[in-house]
Design a protein around this motif. Sequence first.
Motif, PDB file in Angstrom:
ATOM      1  N   PRO A   1       0.914  -1.205  -0.047  1.00  0.00           N
ATOM      2  CA  PRO A   1      -0.001  -0.147  -0.236  1.00  0.00           C
ATOM      3  C   PRO A   1       0.883   1.338  -0.188  1.00  0.00           C
ATOM      4  O   PRO A   1       0.597   2.083  -0.612  1.00  0.00           O
ATOM      5  CB  PRO A   1      -0.863  -0.258   1.297  1.00  0.00           C
ATOM      6  CG  PRO A   1      -0.855  -1.542   1.483  1.00  0.00           C
ATOM      7  CD  PRO A   1       0.489  -1.902   1.180  1.00  0.00           C
TER       8      PRO A   1
ATOM      9  N   SER B   1       0.808   6.392  -6.853  1.00  0.00           N
ATOM     10  CA  SER B   1      -0.365   7.099  -7.373  1.00  0.00           C
ATOM     11  C   SER B   1      -0.245   8.565  -7.062  1.00  0.00           C
ATOM     12  O   SER B   1      -0.604   9.331  -7.707  1.00  0.00           O
ATOM     13  CB  SER B   1      -1.424   6.445  -6.416  1.00  0.00           C
ATOM     14  OG  SER B   1      -1.471   5.264  -6.750  1.00  0.00           O
TER      15      SER B   1
ATOM     16  N   GLN C   1      -2.964  -8.921 -10.779  1.00  0.00           N
ATOM     17  CA  GLN C   1      -3.212  -8.191 -12.015  1.00  0.00           C
ATOM     18  C   GLN C   1      -3.555  -9.018 -13.240  1.00  0.00           C
ATOM     19  O   GLN C   1      -4.434  -8.863 -14.067  1.00  0.00           O
ATOM     20  CB  GLN C   1      -1.998  -7.177 -12.322  1.00  0.00           C
ATOM     21  CG  GLN C   1      -2.527  -6.329 -13.629  1.00  0.00           C
ATOM     22  CD  GLN C   1      -0.953  -5.640 -14.082  1.00  0.00           C
ATOM     23  OE1 GLN C   1       0.051  -6.122 -14.200  1.00  0.00           O
ATOM     24  NE2 GLN C   1      -1.158  -4.358 -14.040  1.00  0.00           N
TER      25      GLN C   1
ATOM     26  N   THR D   1      -7.065 -10.609 -12.748  1.00  0.00           N
ATOM     27  CA  THR D   1      -8.305  -9.992 -12.955  1.00  0.00           C
ATOM     28  C   THR D   1      -8.356  -9.403 -14.378  1.00  0.00           C
ATOM     29  O   THR D   1      -9.555  -9.303 -14.977  1.00  0.00           O
ATOM     30  CB  THR D   1      -8.153  -8.710 -11.843  1.00  0.00           C
ATOM     31  OG1 THR D   1      -6.975  -8.058 -12.256  1.00  0.00           O
ATOM     32  CG2 THR D   1      -8.337  -9.139 -10.536  1.00  0.00           C
TER      33      THR D   1
ATOM     34  N   TYR E   1      -7.919  -3.233 -12.437  1.00  0.00           N
ATOM     35  CA  TYR E   1      -7.749  -2.616 -11.192  1.00  0.00           C
ATOM     36  C   TYR E   1      -6.928  -1.618 -11.145  1.00  0.00           C
ATOM     37  O   TYR E   1      -5.863  -1.861 -12.064  1.00  0.00           O
ATOM     38  CB  TYR E   1      -7.508  -3.611 -10.140  1.00  0.00           C
ATOM     39  CG  TYR E   1      -8.584  -4.388  -9.790  1.00  0.00           C
ATOM     40  CD1 TYR E   1      -9.973  -4.226  -9.979  1.00  0.00           C
ATOM     41  CD2 TYR E   1      -8.433  -5.724  -8.811  1.00  0.00           C
ATOM     42  CE1 TYR E   1     -10.765  -5.117  -9.666  1.00  0.00           C
ATOM     43  CE2 TYR E   1      -9.372  -6.573  -8.507  1.00  0.00           C
ATOM     44  CZ  TYR E   1     -10.510  -6.269  -8.995  1.00  0.00           C
ATOM     45  OH  TYR E   1     -11.433  -7.125  -8.652  1.00  0.00           O
ATOM     46  N   SER E   2      -6.778  -0.661 -10.585  1.00  0.00           N
ATOM     47  CA  SER E   2      -5.593   0.488 -10.270  1.00  0.00           C
ATOM     48  C   SER E   2      -4.399   0.043  -9.659  1.00  0.00           C
ATOM     49  O   SER E   2      -4.483  -1.169  -8.952  1.00  0.00           O
ATOM     50  CB  SER E   2      -6.103   2.031  -9.591  1.00  0.00           C
ATOM     51  OG  SER E   2      -6.119   1.442  -8.453  1.00  0.00           O
TER      52      SER E   2
ATOM     53  N   THR F   1      -5.294  -0.295  -6.025  1.00  0.00           N
ATOM     54  CA  THR F   1      -5.867  -1.212  -5.623  1.00  0.00           C
ATOM     55  C   THR F   1      -5.377  -2.933  -5.607  1.00  0.00           C
ATOM     56  O   THR F   1      -5.620  -3.317  -4.554  1.00  0.00           O
ATOM     57  CB  THR F   1      -7.085  -1.444  -6.663  1.00  0.00           C
ATOM     58  OG1 THR F   1      -7.947  -0.292  -6.494  1.00  0.00           O
ATOM     59  CG2 THR F   1      -8.319  -2.532  -6.183  1.00  0.00           C
TER      60      THR F   1
ATOM     61  N   LEU G   1      -3.144  -3.089  -2.385  1.00  0.00           N
ATOM     62  CA  LEU G   1      -4.037  -3.016  -1.184  1.00  0.00           C
ATOM     63  C   LEU G   1      -4.414  -4.494  -1.310  1.00  0.00           C
ATOM     64  O   LEU G   1      -4.131  -5.279  -0.179  1.00  0.00           O
ATOM     65  CB  LEU G   1      -5.243  -2.177  -1.237  1.00  0.00           C
ATOM     66  CG  LEU G   1      -4.875  -0.709  -1.046  1.00  0.00           C
ATOM     67  CD1 LEU G   1      -6.252   0.296  -1.075  1.00  0.00           C
ATOM     68  CD2 LEU G   1      -4.065  -0.359   0.544  1.00  0.00           C
ATOM     69  N   LEU G   2      -4.778  -5.089  -2.302  1.00  0.00           N
ATOM     70  CA  LEU G   2      -5.138  -6.459  -2.279  1.00  0.00           C
ATOM     71  C   LEU G   2      -3.872  -7.380  -2.005  1.00  0.00           C
ATOM     72  O   LEU G   2      -3.955  -8.604  -1.251  1.00  0.00           O
ATOM     73  CB  LEU G   2      -5.839  -6.878  -3.521  1.00  0.00           C
ATOM     74  CG  LEU G   2      -7.119  -6.315  -3.967  1.00  0.00           C
ATOM     75  CD1 LEU G   2      -7.357  -6.615  -5.372  1.00  0.00           C
ATOM     76  CD2 LEU G   2      -8.166  -6.872  -3.015  1.00  0.00           C
TER      77      LEU G   2
END
Length: 462
Positions: A173, A180, A283, A286, A293-294, A297, A300-301
């Motif tokens: 994160p 980010s 990544q 998904t 997902y960004s 995200t 965080l996952l």
Amino acid sequence: MAFASHMSSSPSGASDGDEIRKTIRRKIAWRVIPILGFAYFMANLERTNLGVASLSMNASLGLTTATYGLAAGLYFVGYFVFEVPSNIAMARYGARKWLTRIAITWGLVAAATAAVQGPVSLYAMRILLGVAEAGLFPGVVFYCTLWFVPRDRAKMIALFAIGSTVSGLAGPPLAGAILSLWPHGMLGMEDWRALFVIEGLPSIVVGLLIWKVLVDSPDKARWLTGTEKAWLAENIDSSAESSNSRNPLRVLADLRVLLLSLSYFAKNAGGYVLIFFMPQIIQSFTVERGAHYSTLTISLLSAIPAVFATITAIMWAASSDRRQERRWHSAIPLVAAGVGIAWAASASNPVVLLIALTVATAGVGSVSGAFFQLPAAFLAGPAAAVGIATINATGNLGGFVGPYLFGILKDTTGSFLVGNLILAALLFLGAAIILLPMFRPTTRGADAAKPTQADPSTADVN
């Protein structure tokens, strides 16, 4: 010693000795474990932030999955070559000086990684990072043998090693947030370059804190009383075999050391694949299902498995110390990690994938506390420093082979499936090695038979 004689003559000697042990353990733990754990947190942050950085760095530098895996793994080549010499240097110069040197140099190298221009320069910086950090983990494990009696070491080592798990929790994160916040770069740098600088420089501060806080041995600790120092001097040595302690280099040919190195190799191969490739696995999974997902995200996952791994590692190490059992407490997590990695290969939806990755992460994260009590059962003194360093150094080659092989298999097959299954088999092999008869507890090892009430000094050792 008079102190020991007094303890033996007291009818309540065993309970008094246990209270003294707990008091001393608590005092030492609060002094040394937080700073060592924070150092290990920063070290793991520097070696593993490559995983999140890869989401933009790979395209910037033109890296394939295989070349990225090679760059991730080359860290362990430098680490392997300099691990044993680093631990020998620590024994010579003292933990305070040497751990300070380690922290400052890895911080400088980690920050300098921001200047790489392509695969070759990235390879060089990863090797240098391994050279800089070599000796940290085995050095701290050996350091703990100087401060804690054997029955407390698994929990203390696990508390120190939790820095690695917490870096898995907070690192992704944090790295995702940095990427980010500066998606277009900072001070003219690309986002991933800023990441290396921001997370590298604080390690220099960690080195200065180590210099200020640590002392080399209990007899130099002004914050311990004379009675506490005397108790430690009487009880700190384990009942490990002493034959190897006269010639530390003999441990390099000890079959038990070689087998434990192979087992630790398996553990690290699986563990570092999870660290370096989990963002890419999530990544890829998904994207295959139409989701995008960004970076934040995904980061965080990637941190969710570390939350459960942190809790599991502490509880498992406490169980190992409470039961004074090391083999099964080392083997079972390896089996769980293998099951988790194999399960992730057949996951049908993101929730199942995340659960499988959590099981795998909790497994590899729960091994070290009990595992490093196995060599402590048959090595003592300088031999313990060399033996632990050898196991850790050789085992950490798994951190090179695992990610590199995993990357090649991904590029060759187009999926992570084959790599997952091979890693699962390797983890099962690591567990089988630990369960060999030669590692069964004896009355001379860390898993010795429980002492009687009439032998309170032994009760405090084992």
